[in-house]
Scaffold this motif. Structure first.
Motif, short mmCIF file in Angstrom:
data_model
loop_
_atom_site.label_atom_id
_atom_site.label_comp_id
_atom_site.label_asym_id
_atom_site.label_seq_id
_atom_site.Cartn_x
_atom_site.Cartn_y
_atom_site.Cartn_z
N VAL A 199 -0.66 -12.77 53.78
CA VAL A 199 -1.65 -12.59 54.84
C VAL A 199 -2.58 -13.80 54.91
O VAL A 199 -2.91 -14.30 56.00
CB VAL A 199 -2.43 -11.28 54.62
N TRP A 200 -2.98 -14.29 53.76
CA TRP A 200 -3.92 -15.41 53.73
C TRP A 200 -3.34 -16.69 54.35
O TRP A 200 -4.09 -17.54 54.81
CB TRP A 200 -4.35 -15.69 52.29
N GLN A 201 -2.03 -16.82 54.36
CA GLN A 201 -1.43 -17.99 55.01
C GLN A 201 -1.83 -18.08 56.47
O GLN A 201 -1.93 -19.17 57.04
CB GLN A 201 0.09 -17.93 54.89
N HIS A 202 -2.08 -16.93 57.10
CA HIS A 202 -2.43 -16.87 58.52
C HIS A 202 -3.89 -16.51 58.74
O HIS A 202 -4.51 -17.00 59.70
CB HIS A 202 -1.54 -15.85 59.23
N LEU A 203 -4.43 -15.66 57.87
CA LEU A 203 -5.82 -15.19 58.00
C LEU A 203 -6.51 -15.36 56.65
O LEU A 203 -6.65 -14.40 55.88
CB LEU A 203 -5.84 -13.73 58.44
N PRO A 204 -6.94 -16.58 56.33
CA PRO A 204 -7.42 -16.86 54.98
C PRO A 204 -8.72 -16.16 54.59
O PRO A 204 -9.05 -16.11 53.40
CB PRO A 204 -7.61 -18.39 54.99
N ASP A 205 -9.45 -15.63 55.56
CA ASP A 205 -10.73 -14.99 55.24
C ASP A 205 -10.62 -13.48 55.01
O ASP A 205 -11.62 -12.81 54.76
CB ASP A 205 -11.75 -15.26 56.35
N THR A 206 -9.43 -12.94 55.12
CA THR A 206 -9.25 -11.49 54.95
C THR A 206 -9.54 -11.08 53.51
O THR A 206 -9.08 -11.72 52.55
CB THR A 206 -7.81 -11.08 55.31
N LEU A 207 -10.30 -10.00 53.35
CA LEU A 207 -10.62 -9.47 52.02
C LEU A 207 -9.78 -8.23 51.75
O LEU A 207 -9.57 -7.40 52.64
CB LEU A 207 -12.10 -9.11 51.93
N PHE A 208 -9.33 -8.10 50.51
CA PHE A 208 -8.56 -6.94 50.07
C PHE A 208 -9.41 -6.17 49.07
O PHE A 208 -9.69 -6.66 47.97
CB PHE A 208 -7.23 -7.38 49.45
N VAL A 209 -9.84 -4.98 49.48
CA VAL A 209 -10.76 -4.17 48.67
C VAL A 209 -9.98 -3.04 48.03
O VAL A 209 -9.31 -2.26 48.73
CB VAL A 209 -11.90 -3.61 49.55
N PHE A 210 -10.06 -2.94 46.72
CA PHE A 210 -9.36 -1.90 45.97
C PHE A 210 -10.39 -0.92 45.40
O PHE A 210 -11.28 -1.31 44.64
CB PHE A 210 -8.53 -2.50 44.84
N ALA A 211 -10.24 0.35 45.78
CA ALA A 211 -11.13 1.40 45.30
C ALA A 211 -10.29 2.52 44.70
O ALA A 211 -9.20 2.82 45.18
CB ALA A 211 -11.98 1.95 46.45
N GLY A 212 -10.82 3.13 43.66
CA GLY A 212 -10.10 4.22 42.99
C GLY A 212 -9.84 3.88 41.54
O GLY A 212 -10.02 2.74 41.10
N PRO A 213 -9.40 4.87 40.79
CA PRO A 213 -9.24 4.69 39.35
C PRO A 213 -8.01 3.87 38.99
O PRO A 213 -7.01 3.87 39.70
CB PRO A 213 -9.10 6.13 38.82
N VAL A 214 -8.09 3.17 37.87
CA VAL A 214 -6.93 2.48 37.30
C VAL A 214 -6.10 3.51 36.57
O VAL A 214 -6.57 4.18 35.64
CB VAL A 214 -7.38 1.35 36.36
N GLY A 215 -4.84 3.67 37.01
CA GLY A 215 -4.04 4.80 36.53
C GLY A 215 -3.18 4.54 35.33
O GLY A 215 -2.70 5.49 34.70
N ASP A 216 -2.92 3.28 34.98
CA ASP A 216 -2.06 3.02 33.84
C ASP A 216 -2.37 1.64 33.26
O ASP A 216 -3.15 0.86 33.83
CB ASP A 216 -0.57 3.15 34.20
N ALA A 217 -1.73 1.32 32.13
CA ALA A 217 -2.01 0.06 31.45
C ALA A 217 -1.62 -1.14 32.29
O ALA A 217 -2.29 -2.18 32.27
CB ALA A 217 -1.28 0.03 30.10
#
Length: 352
Positions: A199-217
């Motif tokens: 995605v950044w190759q075309h839209l370098p300012d896009t942010l990827f926000v991750f919310a929620g618990p970490v489920g495994d190692a």
């Protein structure tokens, strides 16, 4: 009106899963509608239900000591992904000669004991399913179709959303792609991480926000870093901030490959947001491809292409999000859920 005991396990890590939220909301709605309701669970309630007007017991011993009524008419269990609580519910129903009903709430792909889960589903006098694909999977395990009842989904959102507050608090700007869910392999968090550079190759300012618990190692290692600054890990969000995040995002992306009906899809639509999902059994019943979201292969290139389609076309984004919002308003409410549940309770339960 019925005496109902709802039973479900807690997922831990200070989080509340979609299945738990379904159980809490349905329980609360049943109590409001005049049923005598009690709950057996070790799960925390959603933030706005901490004073729900029904007794909550944290163990079988505590329940048996208190005995809120002589016996329940119905023992309603949730989530076969946590089979210990479902097995407890089955035993309590047998003890009290009550109707044992079950909402599996999760795909057999994530059940820790598939044989036990199938056996508990076969024992239930009513099984509530969220899609026809789920029904077919349970019937293949020997569950009688005469015992299956269709159940709608509904969003579980608290408060009035404030997208600007979320952006300001987290110092975020521009387009946000939101992943909201448990970070396990089947939910596709790694697929989305790998899609981001495309995605950044075309839209370098896009942010990827991750919310929620970490489920495994593996997920813990993936988010331990170092991460690109455009990948933002916000961890577990309080209910109000979760609502804010959904309202602030451009697209919700959950490239899941094993699911039934993710609650977060209904929540994104309730905020007028389109969704991008991976393929799983019954996905066509959940996300209407090209109408309220995009269904694609859970591969980085395919997910990136789907995201670029929406991030570069504001009109398409708004059209899909609006269609989802209309769908939620017409088909997805807790009133509709609880009425469907009631229709499966004792008066209409088929004989074993």
């Amino acid at each position: 009106m019925s005496r109902v005991l709802t039973v479900f396990g807690g997922s831990g890590q200070g989080r509340t899963s979609g299945a738990e939220r379904m159980a809490w909301r349905t329980t609360s709605a049943l109590a409001r509608r005049g049923h005598q309701v009690a709950t057996l669970t070790d799960a925390p309630p959603p933030d706005d239900l901490r004073t729900a007007h029904c007794p909550v017991f944290r163990s079988v011993a505590e329940l048996l000591s208190a005995r809120p009524w002589p016996r329940p008419d119905v023992v309603h269990a949730y989530d076969v992904a946590l089979p210990r609580a479902v097995a407890q519910a089955h035993e309590l129903a047998r003890r009290w000669n009550a109707s044992f009903v079950l909402t599996p709430a999760s795909t057999p792909d994530v059940w820790p004991d598939r044989d036990l889960g199938a056996a508990l589903c076969r024992e239930a006098r009513v099984v509530y399913t969220l899609t026809q694909a789920e029904t077919a999977a349970l019937e293949a395990m020997g569950v009688s179709g005469t015992r299956v009842r269709a159940l709608p989904q509904a969003p579980d959102l608290v408060g009035t959303p404030d997208p600007d507050a979320f952006r300001t608090r987290r110092e975020l700007s521009g387009d946000l792609v939101l992943f909201l869910g448990r970070r396990i392999a089947s939910k596709g968090y790694q697929v989305l991480l790998d899609a981001a550079p495309r995605v950044w190759q075309h839209l370098p300012d896009t942010l990827f926000v991750f919310a929620g618990p970490v489920g495994d190692a593996q997920a813990a290692r993936a988010f331990r870093g170092p991460l690109d600054a455009r990948v933002v890990d916000v961890g577990l969000l309080p209910d109000q901030e979760k609502h804010d995040a959904l309202a602030a995002c451009s697209v919700l992306c959950l490239p899941t490959s094993a699911d039934v009906f993710p609650l977060v899809f209904a929540e994104a639509w309730a905020c007028g947001k389109p969704v991008v999902t991976g393929r799983f059994p019954g996905v066509g019943e959940v996300v209407r491809d090209g109408v309220d979201g995009i269904v694609t292969d859970a591969r980085p290139a395919a997910v990136a292409d789907a995201l670029l389609r929406l991030l570069t076309d504001g009109t398409a984004r708004r059209t899909l999000g609006t269609a989802g919002l209309r769908r939620v308003r017409a088909e997805m409410s807790w009133d509709q859920v609880v009425r469907a549940v009631e229709r499966g309770y004792p008066s209409s339960v088929p004989s074993p």
